[in-house]
Scaffold this active site. Structure first.
Site, PDB file in Angstrom:
ATOM      1  N   LYS A  72      -4.389  16.087 -19.640  1.00 43.12           N
ATOM      2  CA  LYS A  72      -5.163  15.989 -21.238  1.00 43.12           C
ATOM      3  C   LYS A  72      -4.816  14.489 -22.043  1.00 43.12           C
ATOM      4  O   LYS A  72      -3.634  13.733 -21.024  1.00 43.12           O
ATOM      5  CB  LYS A  72      -3.812  16.480 -21.841  1.00 43.12           C
ATOM      6  CG  LYS A  72      -4.902  16.863 -23.554  1.00 43.12           C
ATOM      7  CD  LYS A  72      -4.198  17.963 -24.049  1.00 43.12           C
ATOM      8  CE  LYS A  72      -4.212  18.389 -25.834  1.00 43.12           C
ATOM      9  NZ  LYS A  72      -3.241  19.130 -26.460  1.00 43.12           N
TER      10      LYS A  72
ATOM     11  N   SER B 230      -6.168  22.623 -28.697  1.00 43.73           N
ATOM     12  CA  SER B 230      -6.896  21.115 -28.591  1.00 43.73           C
ATOM     13  C   SER B 230      -6.948  21.194 -27.414  1.00 43.73           C
ATOM     14  O   SER B 230      -7.165  20.326 -26.373  1.00 43.73           O
ATOM     15  CB  SER B 230      -6.031  20.475 -29.293  1.00 43.73           C
ATOM     16  OG  SER B 230      -4.845  20.198 -28.359  1.00 43.73           O
TER      17      SER B 230
ATOM     18  N   SER C  40      -1.011  25.020 -28.160  1.00 45.69           N
ATOM     19  CA  SER C  40      -2.627  24.016 -27.849  1.00 45.69           C
ATOM     20  C   SER C  40      -2.618  24.488 -26.063  1.00 45.69           C
ATOM     21  O   SER C  40      -3.583  23.598 -25.772  1.00 45.69           O
ATOM     22  CB  SER C  40      -2.439  23.190 -28.187  1.00 45.69           C
ATOM     23  OG  SER C  40      -3.518  22.347 -29.327  1.00 45.69           O
TER      24      SER C  40
HETATM   25  N1  GLN Z   1      -4.652  24.884 -33.302  1.00 50.78           N
HETATM   26  C1  GLN Z   1      -2.752  24.418 -33.759  1.00 50.78           C
HETATM   27  C2  GLN Z   1      -3.568  22.748 -34.647  1.00 50.78           C
HETATM   28  O1  GLN Z   1      -4.422  23.014 -35.207  1.00 50.78           O
HETATM   29  C3  GLN Z   1      -2.160  23.733 -32.783  1.00 50.78           C
HETATM   30  C4  GLN Z   1      -2.681  21.986 -32.088  1.00 50.78           C
HETATM   31  C5  GLN Z   1      -1.992  22.166 -30.329  1.00 50.78           C
HETATM   32  O2  GLN Z   1      -1.143  22.746 -30.522  1.00 50.78           O
HETATM   33  N2  GLN Z   1      -1.633  20.668 -30.658  1.00 50.78           N
HETATM   34  O3  GLN Z   1      -2.250  22.550 -35.237  1.00 50.78           O
END
Ligand code: GLN
Length: 486
Positions: A79, A154, A178
């Site tokens: 990532k 994400s 994420s």
């Molecule tokens: N969807 C969540 C957010 O927008 C989690 C994102 C994540 O785990 N990096 O914060």
């Protein structure tokens, strides 16, 4: 030989060690597939062809010398929020579009020390803020099961690349879901480890008390191999757990008789897609037929998790992202009148709309007069959520629940409604707030043929029980396992 690209880490390991194949052959096959297929999936921000081939050559040398580790010669994707020395690390943001870190993250050092191969850096929501990868400043990543749909986020690139066989496995990061949510939407296995088990050194910070790096892979065994490789204490991360270590011995034991599995009544609620509910409940019933004891548990403060998370995560983000001021590194606006104007223009032009929204929310929550009402209150509720899990784990070893309320939604469906997007994190966020490990694995498909994930949670540092439970479920479910046609 079976199709090379279908093979897991374990299967490739056997072929490599028996000298039936070389890492250079595997790596070349992946690089070719990336060239052919990734223009339709768009999971990679950067493909590191030359580096990958050089690492593969070195891995083949190591194997010849008998210096073999579990990941020697295995091509992985990373990532783009994890720093890689001299390899562009963008966080899918204009702010870091041309950022070449001068050092490797600890997890990258660990992979390199095993002789793993890096194919490239994977797309994500900007600074890991989002649930669909649509917040990437560069492009949207597509779900390999249906390219009109989001891969989740994400870590959307990390999940889509594994599902589309554009890498053997990958690393993602999980602050509020994420790793688990995209794993669920793409039909792969994803693990968010216990907070502090994997070093955050070199992970670009979003919300430091929640962020954790973890693996996404084709099966539970591969997740265990990756966790073993990347976990461990690191003095460069002050929140790293002292003396922590994980060994995968015993994970592949086929026996969960007497294991206690709980399903939280607060996770089977209105708005849960019926097919998701059926698939998850079906898997929970399977536990019973494997000899586990299944019972209902309660996590009474679940309904406050989203509000709590979106205060704590934004507050921490507003502080962490203050470093992007155009001075030392990253983007700087071209034209400006004075220092203050340079800061303002740099941040106005460098950040996308979701990142700005979070910075503003977080700054508001931390501001004088509001701190007690928001940040302090959220921290108190966080403790209640931690206690919910502590109490539940007095009764059961594992908690099983859905990962996301629905299967993958369409591109564009929620992107203009941030609240709707936030609400889809309901089942993944509590695990981050409590700091416990959570795993997502495929447990079925809906009528459209989209994968459905089940989430398994365990107490602090109970990764072995978690992975063993997941392995037993995976084996019991095996018949339905398949790959998307891309
Ligand atoms: N969807 C969540 C957010 O927008 C989690 C994102 C994540 O785990 N990096 O914060």
């Amino acid at each position: 030989m079976e199709n090379l690209l279908d093979l897991s880490i374990g299967e490739l390991r056997r072929l490599l060690d028996n000298k039936e194949i070389t890492s250079q052959e595997i790596t070349r096959a992946y690089l070719e597939r990336i060239k052919e297929v990734d223009p339709r999936i768009k999971s990679y921000v950067t493909v590191t062809d030359d580096l990958a081939m050089a690492q593969a050559r070195e891995a083949d040398e190591r194997i010849k010398r008998g210096e073999i580790a579990p990941l020697t010669g295995i091509p992985l994707g990373i990532k783009d929020v994890i720093c890689t020395k001299d390899v562009k690390t963008t966080c899918s943001s204009r702010m870091l579009e041309n950022f070449f870190p001068p050092y490797d993250a600890t997890v990258i050092e660990k992979l390199n020390s095993q002789g793993a191969v890096m194919l490239g850096k994977l797309n994500m929501d900007e600074f890991a803020m989002g649930s669909s990868t649509e917040n990437s400043a560069f492009f949207e990543t597509r779900n390999p099961w249906d390219t009109e749909r989001i891969p989740g986020g994400s870590s959307g690139g990390s999940a889509a690349s594994v599902a589309a066989r554009l890498c053997v496995a990958s690393l993602g990061s999980d602050t509020g879901g994420s790793i688990r949510q995209p794993a669920s939407h793409c039909g792969v296995v994803g693990l968010k480890p216990t907070y502090g088990m994997v070093s955050r050194f070199g992970l670009v910070a979003f919300a430091s008390s929640l962020d954790q790096i973890g693996p996404l892979a084709r099966n539970v065994e591969d997740c265990a191999i990756l966790l073993e490789a990347i976990s461990g204490h690191d003095e460069r991360d002050s929140t790293s757990i002292p003396k922590v270590s994980f060994s995968r011995d015993g994970v592949l034991e086929k026996d969960i008789k007497g294991l206690k599995v709980g399903f939280p009544k607060e996770y089977f609620i209105e708005g849960l897609q019926q097919e998701v509910e059926e698939a998850v409940k079906g898997a929970i019933n399977l536990f019973e037929s494997l000899g586990a004891e299944v019972k209902e548990v309660s996590l009474p403060h679940t309904e406050y998790a989203i509000a709590t998370y979106y205060i704590i995560a934004t507050a921490e983000a507003s502080s962490n992202l203050s470093r992007y001021d155009g001075v030392k590194y990253g983007f700087r606006a071209k034209e400006y009148e004075n220092l203050m104007d340079m800061y303002k223009k740099t941040r106005a032009q460098g950040f996308g709309p979701e990142v700005k929204r979070r910075i503003m929310l977080g700054t508001y929550c931390l501001s004088a007069g509001y701190y007690d009402a928001f940040y302090k209150k959220a921290s108190q509720v966080r403790t209640l959520i931690i206690n919910d899990f502590k109490n539940a784990f007095k009764e059961v070893d594992i908690i099983a629940a859905p990962v996301a309320p629905t299967t993958a939604f369409k591109l564009g469906e929620k992107v203009n409604d941030p609240l709707k997007m936030y609400l889809s994190d309901i089942f993944t966020i509590p695990v981050n707030l409590a700091g416990i490990p959570g795993l997502s694995m495929p447990c079925g498909f809906d009528q459209k043929g989209l994968p459905i994930g089940i989430q398994l949670m365990a107490g602090h540092l109970q990764e072995k029980t978690l992975l063993r439970t997941a392995y037993n479920l995976q084996e019991a479910l095996k018949l339905s396992f398949k790959w998307p046609e891309v």
